[in-house]
Design a protein around this motif. Structure first.
Motif, mmCIF file in Angstrom:
data_model
loop_
_atom_site.group_PDB
_atom_site.id
_atom_site.type_symbol
_atom_site.label_atom_id
_atom_site.label_comp_id
_atom_site.label_asym_id
_atom_site.label_seq_id
_atom_site.Cartn_x
_atom_site.Cartn_y
_atom_site.Cartn_z
ATOM 1 N N PRO A 133 -0.413 20.596 20.993
ATOM 2 C CA PRO A 133 -1.420 20.163 21.969
ATOM 3 C C PRO A 133 -0.778 19.666 23.267
ATOM 4 C CG PRO A 133 -2.020 19.372 19.805
ATOM 5 C CD PRO A 133 -0.653 19.989 19.673
ATOM 6 N N GLY A 134 -1.213 20.220 24.372
ATOM 7 C CA GLY A 134 -0.675 19.889 25.686
ATOM 8 C C GLY A 134 0.434 20.816 26.150
ATOM 9 N N ALA A 135 0.859 21.739 25.317
ATOM 10 C CA ALA A 135 1.971 22.617 25.674
ATOM 11 C C ALA A 135 1.590 23.591 26.790
ATOM 12 C CB ALA A 135 2.449 23.387 24.454
ATOM 13 N N THR A 136 0.357 24.066 26.795
ATOM 14 C CA THR A 136 -0.064 25.016 27.826
ATOM 15 C C THR A 136 -0.070 24.346 29.196
ATOM 16 O OG1 THR A 136 -1.412 26.154 26.196
ATOM 17 C CG2 THR A 136 -1.862 26.640 28.494
ATOM 18 N N GLY A 180 17.176 22.922 21.826
ATOM 19 C CA GLY A 180 16.003 23.731 21.508
ATOM 20 C C GLY A 180 14.810 22.948 21.024
ATOM 21 N N CYS A 181 14.774 21.633 21.258
ATOM 22 C CA CYS A 181 13.632 20.839 20.799
ATOM 23 C C CYS A 181 12.412 21.108 21.685
ATOM 24 C CB CYS A 181 13.988 19.360 20.792
ATOM 25 S SG CYS A 181 14.147 18.634 22.425
ATOM 26 N N ARG A 182 11.276 20.575 21.290
ATOM 27 C CA ARG A 182 10.034 20.797 22.028
ATOM 28 C C ARG A 182 10.134 20.383 23.483
ATOM 29 N NH1 ARG A 182 4.970 18.546 18.502
ATOM 30 N NH2 ARG A 182 4.908 20.232 16.995
ATOM 31 N N GLY A 183 10.747 19.269 23.750
ATOM 32 C CA GLY A 183 10.814 18.753 25.111
ATOM 33 C C GLY A 183 11.820 19.473 25.979
ATOM 34 N N CYS A 184 13.016 19.651 25.467
ATOM 35 C CA CYS A 184 14.087 20.250 26.264
ATOM 36 C C CYS A 184 13.901 21.750 26.474
ATOM 37 C CB CYS A 184 15.437 20.003 25.613
ATOM 38 S SG CYS A 184 15.871 18.267 25.501
ATOM 39 N N SER A 185 13.196 22.399 25.585
ATOM 40 C CA SER A 185 13.040 23.843 25.709
ATOM 41 C C SER A 185 12.255 24.229 26.958
ATOM 42 C CB SER A 185 12.378 24.422 24.474
ATOM 43 O OG SER A 185 11.091 23.867 24.303
#
Length: 155
Positions: free
Chosen positions: A51-54, A81-86
């Motif tokens: 949620p919020g990625a788009t 490769g984590c959610r934030g750094c990617s």
């Protein structure tokens, strides 16, 4: 009989059900499209399309293309490769947008695709093709991955 104050009446009421409203209104998109995207992200089991990625992907894509000047831009390779750094890699942001586009119903998909297409056109004009993308990229079939990348963003 004395009149009751509006605040006392509201306090007795149950809170409104806001489950149908998106948690996040995506800048530049209608509320209906934002709600469809929010629903798709919440129902997906995808690690990167949370949620919020788009919204984050669209902001990242726009920020990358907003760089001043006319020199070519080079997407940055993420350190982790984590959610934030990617999202440091604009190509990953475009991957997320492509994934979410596949999940949406027709009208929201059309509206989001319209915004993404405009950004794609600018991305093609500001980046350079990579002739060795088939050897370097893990997804060379995606056109946005066949652009030259560097360790630093910018020119």
């Amino acid at each position: 009989m004395p009149r009751r104050r509006p605040g006392a009446l509201r306090a007795e009421q149950s809170p409104r059900d806001t489950w149908h409203l998106p948690v996040l209104r995506i800048h530049g998109l209608s509320i209906r499209t934002s709600a469809a995207i929010d629903r798709a992200e919440r129902l997906s089991g995808d690690y990167f399309a949370h949620p919020g990625a788009t919204d984050r992907a669209l902001r990242r894509y726009r920020a990358f293309l907003r760089a001043p000047g006319r020199r070519p831009l080079y997407p940055r390779v993420p350190l982790c490769g984590c959610r934030g750094c990617s999202f440091d890699d604009v190509r990953h942001a475009r991957d997320v947008l492509d994934t979410v586009l596949g999940w949406l119903p027709l009208r929201p998909r059309t509206e989001l695709a319209h915004h993404v297409r405009a950004l794609d056109f600018e991305y093609l004009g500001r980046t350079l093709p990579d002739p060795f993308a088939a050897d370097r990229q893990w997804r060379p079939d995606l056109w946005w991955r066949r652009r030259l990348a560097d360790g630093q963003e910018g020119g």
